[in-house]
Write an enzyme that holds these catalytic residues in place. Sequence first.
Site, PDB file in Angstrom:
ATOM      1  N   ASN A 111      35.611  24.431  34.358  1.00  0.00           N
ATOM      2  CA  ASN A 111      36.124  25.570  35.114  1.00  0.00           C
ATOM      3  C   ASN A 111      37.563  25.760  34.641  1.00  0.00           C
ATOM      4  OD1 ASN A 111      36.969  27.450  36.951  1.00  0.00           O
ATOM      5  ND2 ASN A 111      36.154  26.377  38.743  1.00  0.00           N
TER       6      ASN A 111
ATOM      7  N   HIS B   1      31.234  34.543  43.628  1.00  0.00           N
ATOM      8  CA  HIS B   1      30.645  33.343  44.261  1.00  0.00           C
ATOM      9  C   HIS B   1      29.120  33.302  44.072  1.00  0.00           C
ATOM     10  CE1 HIS B   1      34.134  33.064  47.425  1.00  0.00           C
ATOM     11  NE2 HIS B   1      34.393  32.311  46.372  1.00  0.00           N
TER      12      HIS B   1
ATOM     13  N   ARG C 126      44.168  35.846  51.091  1.00  0.00           N
ATOM     14  CA  ARG C 126      43.784  37.229  50.741  1.00  0.00           C
ATOM     15  C   ARG C 126      43.407  38.016  51.981  1.00  0.00           C
ATOM     16  NH1 ARG C 126      39.322  35.543  46.377  1.00  0.00           N
ATOM     17  NH2 ARG C 126      40.370  33.573  45.986  1.00  0.00           N
TER      18      ARG C 126
END
Length: 387
Positions: free
Chosen positions: A7, A167, A228
């Site tokens: 990642n 996601h 966020r």
Amino acid sequence: MLVLVINSGSSSLKYQVRDVEAGSVLAEGLVEKIGMGNGGEGDGQIEGPRDHAEALEQVDAEIHAALGDRTLDAVGHRVVHGGERFAEPVLVNNEITRAIERLNPLAPLHNPANVLGIRAISKKWPDMPQVAVFDTAFHRTLPEHAWRYAVPDELYTNHGIRRYGFHGTSHEYVAHRAAALLDVPVDEFDAVIAHLGNGASVTAIRGGQSVDTSMGFTPLEGLVMGTRSGDLDPSILVFLGRAGWSPEDIDAMLNRQSGLKGLAGNNDMRSVVEASEAGDAKAAMALAVASYRLAKYIGGYHVAVGGAKAIVFTAGIGENSHQFRALVAERLGALGVELDGGLNRERSKEPRVISSPSSAIPVLVVPTDEERAIAEATAAVVTGARI
Ligand code: AMP
């Protein structure tokens, strides 16, 4: 099969080595501060690898002992944006790498780093099979009425402005595990899945496929997250622009200073819950805003899937915060949802039901494992490609 899952962020590289058949983790770690600090001339600044290639050397050294005389069979990359092209994990080649690179404008913080990770591996191990697993891919089944924004068509055709969703690897993995737990074939599984971590999104699953999801053109839309904002009236941005805020100011405010942090001054759910329990009114309001927003989405997605057979919580908050789950479930009373207080508070790493037998919709907690999903997808693509 041994798969190295990567990642790759702009300044970090997170990795795990998985034995796919055994389902075990052989090594894992995080290399940080890539490209930061080494430029200084003896100023005692933090030392970090110069670039992703150097970070990979560090990973190679770290996994060496764990691997013994075994060798890696493949590398699986988490790639954030697959645009409209990628609906499945793919074996990487030069053309695929360039295609991912062409999507950089859609995910400027993420995709360039993913490409750097892929190129670093190609350089170090030219014959290593690499697979790209896209965060957006699972949402390629969204119907057009769910992915369209009601703006002039030219914004979509010329700029790719539409809802993509994110996601996906987690939502797909959790959908499969939840269906298995309820003994329902996944292609008959209708559910709402809430992935609640630092980033948070909720997905409507119909027949095992994603038919709507709360993140949109970017991972900013939808739920209240750690830092966020999620949904707001777009005119606020126009208002701020006219008041002299730059695009960068607005971007930083919405992505890094909003959400739980903006409302309660802290982006960690544990701290917000603790503060609320200690009587902090701002923390209590942050939890109320976040749980109300999520409950509204769950109600809407119950309609979108034609009646959910399960509501599933996953990721850091979804798996661990019984307080937040209880707040959301309380708001779902109109749907006949009822938690079992004892089951909700139980701590476990296993998928489980936390609703009472009389609940109209079963509520589940299903731990996600994106690295495992990426490792399995990588193994499947590589094995398929060899046949
Ligand atoms: P993730 O991005 O999936 O790692 O999730 C991070 C979020 O999970 C943060 O907001 C953490 O506060 C939250 N979290 C992790 N562990 C717990 C816990 N035991 N109780 C409540 N929240 C938790």
